[in-house]
Design an enzyme around this catalytic site. Structure first.
Site, short mmCIF file in Angstrom:
data_model
loop_
_atom_site.label_atom_id
_atom_site.label_comp_id
_atom_site.label_asym_id
_atom_site.label_seq_id
_atom_site.Cartn_x
_atom_site.Cartn_y
_atom_site.Cartn_z
N ASN A 9 -25.01 4.91 42.47
CA ASN A 9 -24.33 5.60 43.57
C ASN A 9 -23.76 6.90 43.01
O ASN A 9 -22.75 6.87 42.32
CB ASN A 9 -23.22 4.68 44.12
CG ASN A 9 -22.34 5.38 45.14
OD1 ASN A 9 -22.67 6.47 45.62
ND2 ASN A 9 -21.22 4.75 45.46
N TRP A 10 -24.42 7.99 43.34
CA TRP A 10 -23.99 9.27 42.77
C TRP A 10 -22.76 9.84 43.46
O TRP A 10 -22.20 10.84 43.01
CB TRP A 10 -25.14 10.29 42.85
CG TRP A 10 -26.15 10.14 41.75
CD1 TRP A 10 -26.16 9.20 40.76
CD2 TRP A 10 -27.28 10.99 41.51
NE1 TRP A 10 -27.24 9.40 39.92
CE2 TRP A 10 -27.95 10.49 40.36
CE3 TRP A 10 -27.81 12.11 42.14
CZ2 TRP A 10 -29.11 11.09 39.85
CZ3 TRP A 10 -28.96 12.70 41.65
CH2 TRP A 10 -29.60 12.20 40.50
N LYS A 11 -22.37 9.27 44.60
CA LYS A 11 -21.22 9.78 45.35
C LYS A 11 -21.40 11.28 45.61
O LYS A 11 -22.52 11.73 45.80
CB LYS A 11 -19.92 9.46 44.62
CG LYS A 11 -19.86 7.97 44.26
CD LYS A 11 -18.53 7.52 43.74
CE LYS A 11 -18.62 6.02 43.44
NZ LYS A 11 -17.34 5.46 42.99
N HIS A 98 -19.07 1.49 51.85
CA HIS A 98 -18.45 1.62 50.52
C HIS A 98 -16.93 1.74 50.68
O HIS A 98 -16.46 2.32 51.67
CB HIS A 98 -19.01 2.86 49.81
CG HIS A 98 -18.59 2.94 48.38
ND1 HIS A 98 -17.36 3.44 48.00
CD2 HIS A 98 -19.21 2.56 47.24
CE1 HIS A 98 -17.26 3.37 46.69
NE2 HIS A 98 -18.36 2.83 46.20
N GLU A 100 -14.86 3.66 49.45
CA GLU A 100 -14.36 5.03 49.64
C GLU A 100 -14.53 5.47 51.10
O GLU A 100 -13.73 6.25 51.62
CB GLU A 100 -15.07 5.98 48.67
CG GLU A 100 -14.56 5.79 47.25
CD GLU A 100 -15.57 6.07 46.15
OE1 GLU A 100 -16.59 6.74 46.40
OE2 GLU A 100 -15.34 5.59 45.02
N GLU A 168 -17.60 -5.23 45.35
CA GLU A 168 -16.98 -4.17 44.54
C GLU A 168 -15.46 -4.28 44.65
O GLU A 168 -14.87 -3.73 45.60
CB GLU A 168 -17.43 -2.79 45.05
CG GLU A 168 -18.91 -2.56 44.92
CD GLU A 168 -19.22 -1.07 44.80
OE1 GLU A 168 -19.84 -0.70 43.80
OE2 GLU A 168 -18.82 -0.28 45.66
N GLY A 174 -14.37 3.04 39.28
CA GLY A 174 -13.99 4.30 38.63
C GLY A 174 -12.80 4.19 37.69
O GLY A 174 -12.24 5.20 37.28
N SER A 213 -17.11 -0.14 37.64
CA SER A 213 -17.12 0.12 36.19
C SER A 213 -18.18 -0.68 35.43
O SER A 213 -17.96 -1.07 34.28
CB SER A 213 -15.73 -0.10 35.59
OG SER A 213 -14.80 0.80 36.17
#
Ligand code: PGA
Length: 259
Positions: A9-11, A98, A100, A168, A174, A213
């Site tokens: 997941n490159w965000k 997600h 976020e 997650e 992160g 992570s």
């Protein structure tokens, strides 16, 4: 364990030139790898790069995924992207819900369900994220939070082996502080149990990824857990060498199961 999936997941990272360099490097690394077909390697770049990367991803033998999609096929929804638009680019997967998105863009269990249904309807494979906050874990509410999120997904009546789930824990994303294999497996087993109870034996085929992570240093021990079918990886998917190590760990795990 099911066929492992290693999903990056490159965000909101990577410009065109950086993304092309990543795939050039990755293709060099995957070129002579046998058994790459024992896993599903996926990269979810920003939507701006999905079209650009299709050939490069094919050369590197990696599938692409989007990071979100809207539930309507088209219309007046400024800034959104429909599942049909993603499918139109030859893309197979999309992340949904997600943390976020839930945290910063007001996604709810309800909107996550709508997006998941729309993705499935368009023939995409949704990678649907769930997970608890640190406060939940500290207060002993992890199980209750996960149960409520899984119940909501089940209420959509669309859970099937076509859906990929990602557990997650938000506190692990992160932070460099991954869940231990035992902590992750405990939740994965809970999710698996609920899926089997609701859907029967076919639910053993639903892949449940771990995210938060995950890195070349901890991937093997996490994938060794019986209910962890792969990973959804942020930071470590941005460097070709790290992402390639994760692919290799997935292959090693797949070959162990096949034996
Ligand atoms: P991380 O992100 O690997 O950087 O923790 C995971 C994710 O947010 O999917």
């Amino acid at each position: 364990m099911n066929k492992p999936m290693i999903a990056g997941n490159w965000k909101m990272n990577m410009l065109q030139s950086e993304a092309m360099a990543f795939f050039k490097d990755l293709a060099e690394k995957t070129k002579n790898v046998t058994h790459l077909d024992t896993i599903d390697g996926v990269i979810c770049p920003p939507a701006t790069l999905l079209g650009l990367l299709s050939d490069a991803a094919r050369t590197a033998k990696i599938e692409l995924g989007a990071q979100n999609c809207h539930w309507e096929p088209k219309g007046a929804f400024t800034g959104e992207i429909s599942p049909a638009m993603i499918k139109d680019l030859g893309v197979k997967y999309t992340i949904i819900g997600h943390s976020e998105r839930r945290q910063y863009f007001a996604e709810t269990d309800e909107s996550v369900n709508k997006r998941m249904l729309a993705a499935l309807g368009a023939g995409l494979v949704p990678i649907v994220c769930i997970g608890e906050y640190l406060e939940d874990r500290k207060a002993g509410r992890t199980q209750a939070v996960i149960q409520s999120q899984v119940k909501s997904l089940l209420s959509s009546q669309s859970m099937s082996p076509h859906v990929v789930l990602a557990y997650e824990p938000v506190w692990a994303i992160g932070t460099g502080l991954a869940a231990t294999p035992a902590q992750a497996e405990e939740v994965h087993a809970l999710i698996r149990g609920m899926l089997i109870e609701a859907l029967g034996a076919s639910a053993t085929k639903i892949r449940i990824l771990y995210g938060g992570s995950m890195s070349p240093g901890n991937v093997a021990e996490l994938l060794a857990m019986p209910n962890i079918d792969g990973g959804l990886i942020g930071g470590a998917s941005l460097k070709p060498a790290d992402y390639f190590s994760l692919l290799e760990a997935g292959i090693a795990r797949a070959l162990t199961i096949a034996r």
